[in-house]
Scaffold this active site. Structure first.
Site, mmCIF file in Angstrom:
data_model
loop_
_atom_site.group_PDB
_atom_site.id
_atom_site.type_symbol
_atom_site.label_atom_id
_atom_site.label_comp_id
_atom_site.label_asym_id
_atom_site.label_seq_id
_atom_site.Cartn_x
_atom_site.Cartn_y
_atom_site.Cartn_z
ATOM 1 N N SER A 32 -80.520 23.562 113.034
ATOM 2 C CA SER A 32 -79.681 24.511 113.768
ATOM 3 C C SER A 32 -79.535 25.798 112.963
ATOM 4 O O SER A 32 -79.959 25.870 111.804
ATOM 5 C CB SER A 32 -78.311 23.887 114.021
ATOM 6 O OG SER A 32 -77.685 23.668 112.784
ATOM 7 N N GLY A 33 -78.955 26.791 113.582
ATOM 8 C CA GLY A 33 -78.632 28.029 112.870
ATOM 9 C C GLY A 33 -79.803 28.952 112.610
ATOM 10 O O GLY A 33 -79.752 29.814 111.734
ATOM 11 N N ILE A 38 -79.895 34.249 119.716
ATOM 12 C CA ILE A 38 -80.455 35.614 119.656
ATOM 13 C C ILE A 38 -81.856 35.615 120.273
ATOM 14 O O ILE A 38 -82.242 36.566 120.965
ATOM 15 C CB ILE A 38 -80.492 36.132 118.196
ATOM 16 C CG1 ILE A 38 -79.075 36.332 117.661
ATOM 17 C CG2 ILE A 38 -81.298 37.433 118.063
ATOM 18 C CD1 ILE A 38 -78.250 37.403 118.372
ATOM 19 N N ASP A 167 -80.851 15.430 118.632
ATOM 20 C CA ASP A 167 -79.413 15.151 118.705
ATOM 21 C C ASP A 167 -79.189 14.141 119.814
ATOM 22 O O ASP A 167 -79.884 14.159 120.829
ATOM 23 C CB ASP A 167 -78.629 16.426 119.109
ATOM 24 C CG ASP A 167 -78.568 17.451 118.008
ATOM 25 O OD1 ASP A 167 -79.040 17.145 116.904
ATOM 26 O OD2 ASP A 167 -78.062 18.561 118.260
ATOM 27 N N THR A 207 -95.911 23.458 108.687
ATOM 28 C CA THR A 207 -95.796 23.372 110.150
ATOM 29 C C THR A 207 -95.381 21.984 110.635
ATOM 30 O O THR A 207 -95.045 21.811 111.794
ATOM 31 C CB THR A 207 -97.144 23.721 110.826
ATOM 32 O OG1 THR A 207 -98.114 22.751 110.414
ATOM 33 C CG2 THR A 207 -97.617 25.105 110.464
ATOM 34 N N PRO A 209 -92.726 19.920 110.305
ATOM 35 C CA PRO A 209 -91.443 19.665 110.986
ATOM 36 C C PRO A 209 -91.464 20.154 112.444
ATOM 37 O O PRO A 209 -90.928 19.496 113.325
ATOM 38 C CB PRO A 209 -90.433 20.468 110.151
ATOM 39 C CG PRO A 209 -91.070 20.612 108.803
ATOM 40 C CD PRO A 209 -92.551 20.676 109.050
ATOM 41 N N CYS A 406 -54.658 42.720 121.651
ATOM 42 C CA CYS A 406 -53.887 41.568 122.136
ATOM 43 C C CYS A 406 -52.715 41.241 121.200
ATOM 44 O O CYS A 406 -51.701 41.913 121.259
ATOM 45 C CB CYS A 406 -54.810 40.384 122.377
ATOM 46 S SG CYS A 406 -54.104 39.249 123.567
ATOM 47 N N GLY A 408 -52.504 42.027 118.258
ATOM 48 C CA GLY A 408 -52.364 43.286 117.522
ATOM 49 C C GLY A 408 -51.510 44.295 118.273
ATOM 50 O O GLY A 408 -50.838 45.133 117.667
ATOM 51 N N HIS A 537 -58.468 42.370 125.949
ATOM 52 C CA HIS A 537 -59.477 42.361 124.887
ATOM 53 C C HIS A 537 -60.627 43.302 125.240
ATOM 54 O O HIS A 537 -61.615 42.860 125.835
ATOM 55 C CB HIS A 537 -60.029 40.949 124.691
ATOM 56 C CG HIS A 537 -59.067 40.009 124.063
ATOM 57 N ND1 HIS A 537 -58.978 39.840 122.697
ATOM 58 C CD2 HIS A 537 -58.130 39.196 124.598
ATOM 59 C CE1 HIS A 537 -58.040 38.949 122.427
ATOM 60 N NE2 HIS A 537 -57.517 38.544 123.564
ATOM 61 N N GLU A 539 -62.891 44.385 123.486
ATOM 62 C CA GLU A 539 -64.145 44.025 122.802
ATOM 63 C C GLU A 539 -65.071 43.179 123.673
ATOM 64 O O GLU A 539 -66.284 43.177 123.467
ATOM 65 C CB GLU A 539 -63.850 43.311 121.470
ATOM 66 C CG GLU A 539 -63.239 41.919 121.565
ATOM 67 C CD GLU A 539 -61.710 41.922 121.634
ATOM 68 O OE1 GLU A 539 -61.122 42.942 122.018
ATOM 69 O OE2 GLU A 539 -61.101 40.877 121.309
#
Ligand code: GLN
Length: 571
Positions: A32-33, A38, A167, A207, A209, A406, A408, A537, A539
C-alpha cells in the site's frame, strides 16, 4: 459542419457511450501507499483532457458505514461531498484532479453494503432465503456499480478498490468487479498499480513481486489489462518485456511511473507512456478531440517554477502520530492554500504548529510574527482550544492575516467575545455546556441526535446556500452575493449574542438565506487586513484549476502583510 450539427453528433455519441458505460477498476499490488489514488486521479485528468466524461469512485473495505466517525490522525481527513456524505480523503483528490463534483454513489464501504443487506434481511427482503456474502453481498455491490454508472453523467467510471491484492477485506469488491466484467465483457478493464523495489544491496529493479500480485489477481478470476509500475526510477524496456510476458499483457501496457517531486506532474508523466491511448484501445473507444492538458500543465509548471515564498502556519492538533508528523488530516486545506498561492505566483511554505505549544502560562508568541498568514482549521473537542484562542488573539491584535475554518471561525468568535466584549467564560457548548456565555451552541435537532448517542452523520453536512453582504471582505472575494458551500459541524453561533458581537465590531458577512445561521464572520479591512472565519469548509471546493476565492483573498493579504500593515497602535 455547422456547430449545431456537431453538438448534436457529440450528444448522440455521448448517449451511445452512456448506454455502454465503461468501468476501469484500479487495484493495488505488492504494497500500500504507492499512490494508487493519485494514479487513478491522474488517469481521470488524462481521459477528461481527451474529451471523455469521467467520474472517479472509491470503494473502501472497512466496516465503517462512512468515514465520518474516523480519527483524522489515523485515517486522514474526512472529506465531505455536496450530498453531505462523509468520505475518504481520496474523494477530495478525485474532485480536485477532475475539477468535478462527485456523487454520493461514487463512494462505497463494506459497512454500507453489509448494513443495507442486513437491514433488508431484517425486513424479510430476501423472501426467507439464507443470506450470504456470496451471492448477496457480491450482487449488492454489482448492482451498486451499475446503478452509479446509470445515474452518473459520465461515460467512464474509474473505480479505485481500497487495499491491496491479497487482502482479505477487499475480496468481495474484486469478486463483484469480476462478475461485472462477465456481464459487460467489452466495457470493463483492470489496472494494477504495483511496486517494483530496487533493494539497495542488490541494486536491481525486481519484477517478481508484481508478477506474484498479478498471479494472485488471476487466481480470483481477474485478468490484469494494464500495469502502472511504480518505482524509484523509470522502468526500462527489458523489465517491461519481462513483466509483459509473465503477466500476459502487451509490453506497452506496462506504464512506467517513477517517483517524481510533484504529484501534479503525474498526469503529464503518464502521457509519456501513452496510457490514455492504451486505455481507450482496451475499452474499444475511439479517439476524440478534448480540451487537452494545457491548463493543467500551466498549473503544474507554476508549482515547480515559483520561487518567491510566503509563510503560512496551520495551527491544529491532528499532526503527530508516534514519531511522525502527519499533514494528511488537513490535506484539503494544504491543497487549497497551494492553488491560491501558485495562481498569485507565490510558493507557500506551510508550517504545522501544535496548538498545545500556546497553552503554557506565558507562551512565546514571537514565532507567530514570522508567518504571513495563520489558519486555524476544523476540529473537534477540547484539546488545544486555549492555545488556538491565544493564537487567534495574537493574530487579531498584531494584524497577522487570520483565516478560521469551521472550528477556527467558532473560536475566533469566542475570542472576540472574551477579549473585546469582555465576556469572561465565553465558550462553546461542545466544551462546556454550562459555561456562562455559550457563544457557540448546539442546534436543537442535533441535540436530539446526541442524546440518542447517534453520532454518525449527525452533523449539518454537505452543501447549503448562503448570502453575502455587499461591501464586505467576503463579497470582495466572492464577487457574488449568493454562494453554496460545504459544511460539517454540529454547533453554531448563538443568535442571542449576535447583536452584542455586531455592536462590538464583528461583521457577520455571510448568513443562511433566512439569516438565522451565521456563515462568515469578519473584521472590516480598515481594522485588520484579513480576519475572517467561515462556518463552512471552503477548502472542500478548492481545485487546482479553480482556486477558492476566500483562500485567494487570504493569500493576497498574506502576500501584502509586510508592506501594508500599519504598526500596531497607529491604525
Ligand atoms: N467542532 C465544531 C462543531 O462541531 C467544528 C467542526 C469542524 O470544525 N468541522 O461545530
Amino acid at each position: 459542419m455547422k456547430r449545431k450539427t456537431v453538438m448534436k453528433a457529440k450528444k448522440e455519441q455521448r448517449r451511445k457511450h452512456r448506454d455502454n458505460h465503461k468501468y476501469i477498476f484500479v487495484i493495488g499490488g505488492v504494497m500500500s501507499g504507492v499512490g494508487k489514488g493519485i494514479a487513478a486521479s491522474s488517469l481521470g485528468t488524462l481521459l477528461h483532457a481527451k474529451g471523455f466524461d469521467v467520474n472517479l469512485a472509491k470503494v473502501d473495505p472497512y466496516l465503517n458505514v462512512d468515514a465520518g466517525t474516523m480519527n483524522p490522525t489515523e485515517h486522514g481527513e474526512v472529506f465531505v461531498l455536496n450530498s453531505g456524505i462523509e468520505t475518504d480523503q481520496d474523494m477530495g483528490n478525485y474532485e480536485r484532479f477532475l475539477n468535478r463534483d462527485l456523487m454520493r454513489e461514487d463512494y462505497m464501504t463494506s459497512g454500507m453494503v453489509y448494513k443495507h443487506v442486513i437491514d433488508k434481511e431484517r425486513n424479510l427482503g430476501y423472501g426467507g432465503k439464507c443470506v450470504e456474502a456470496v451471492p448477496h453481498i457480491r450482487d449488492e455491490i454489482v448492482s451498486r456499480y451499475e446503478h452509479a454508472a446509470k445515474i452518473n453523467e459520465s461515460e467512464i467510471s474509474i473505480i479505485e478498490i481500497g487495499g491491496t491484492v491479497g487482502d482479505y477485506q477487499n475480496i468481495m469488491f474484486i469478486e463483484a468487479a469480476r462478475v461485472l466484467k462477465i456481464k459487460h465483457p467489452d466495457d470493463v478493464i483492470f489496472i494494477m498499480v504495483s511496486y517494483l523495489p530496487i533493494p539497495s544491496k542488490i541494486g536491481e529493479m525486481k519484477t517478481r513481486p508484481t508478477q506474484n500480485a498479478v498471479n494472485q489477481l488471476s487466481g480470483y478470476g481477474v485478468h490484469t489489462d494494464i500495469i502502472i509500475a511504480r518505482s524509484e526510477v523509470p522502468v526500462d524496456k527489458k523489465r517491461k518485456e519481462k513483466i509483459g510476458v509473465a503477466c500476459n499483457i502487451p509490453e506497452e501496457n506496462v506504464i512506467s511511473a517513477p517517483d517524481i517531486d510533484s504529484v501534479y506532474d503525474v498526469p503529464l508523466n503518464f502521457e509519456k507512456d501513452k496510457i490514455g491511448e492504451i486505455v481507450l484501445k482496451s475499452l474499444k473507444l475511439e479517439k476524440r478531440r478534448g480540451p487537452g492538458l494545457n491548463a493543467w500543465k500551466k498549473f503544474a509548471d507554476a508549482v515547480k517554477n515559483t520561487e518567491k515564498e510566503i509563510n503560512i502556519a496551520i495551527v491544529g492538533k491532528y499532526f503527530s502520530t508516534g514519531d511522525f508528523v502527519l499533514t494528511d488530516s488537513y490535506v484539503s486545506v494544504l491543497e487549497a492554500i497551494k492553488y491560491s498561492a501558485y495562481a498569485q505566483k507565490v510558493k507557500p511554505k506551510i508550517h504545522t504548529i501544535n496548538a498545545n505549544d500556546f497553552e503554557k502560562t506565558n507562551p512565546d508568541y514571537s514565532i507567530l510574527d514570522s508567518f504571513d498568514g495563520i489558519i486555524v482549521p476544523g476540529g473537534f473537542g477540547e484539546k488545544g482550544i486555549e492555545g488556538k484562542l491565544n493564537v487567534i488573539r495574537y493574530a487579531r491584535e498584531n494584524k497577522i492575516p487570520y483565516f478560521g475554518l469551521c472550528y477556527g471561525m467558532q473560536l475566533m468568535t469566542i475570542e472576540y467575545a472574551r477579549n473585546v466584549l469582555g465576556l469572561e467564560g465565553a465558550q462553546t457548548a461542545e466544551i462546556n455546556p454550562n459555561a456562562p456565555h455559550l457563544i457557540i451552541d448546539i442546534m436543537p435537532d442535533q441535540k436530539k441526535k446526541l442524546l440518542e448517542k447517534n453520532f454518525g452523520a449527525s452533523m449539518r453536512l454537505g452543501s447549503y446556500p448562503a448570502k453575502i453582504k455587499i461591501g464586505t471582505l467576503a463579497h470582495t472575494a466572492y464577487k457574488n452575493s449568493s454562494i453554496v458551500e460545504r459544511h460539517r459541524h454540529r454547533y453554531e453561533v448563538n443568535p442571542e449574542y449576535i447583536e452584542r458581537l455586531t455592536n462590538a465590531g464583528l461583521i457577520f458577512s455571510g448568513t443562511s438565506p433566512d439569516e438565522k445561521l451565521m456563515e462568515i464572520a469578519e473584521l472590516p479591512t480598515s481594522v485588520h487586513p484579513f480576519f475572517l472565519g467561515t462556518q463552512f469548509h471552503p477548502e472542500f471546493l478548492a481545485r487546482p484549476l479553480s482556486p477558492h476565492p476566500l483562500f485567494t483573498q487570504f493569500i493576497k493579504a498574506s502576500k501584502d502583510k509586510r508592506s501594508t500593515v500599519p504598526v500596531w497602535g497607529q491604525a
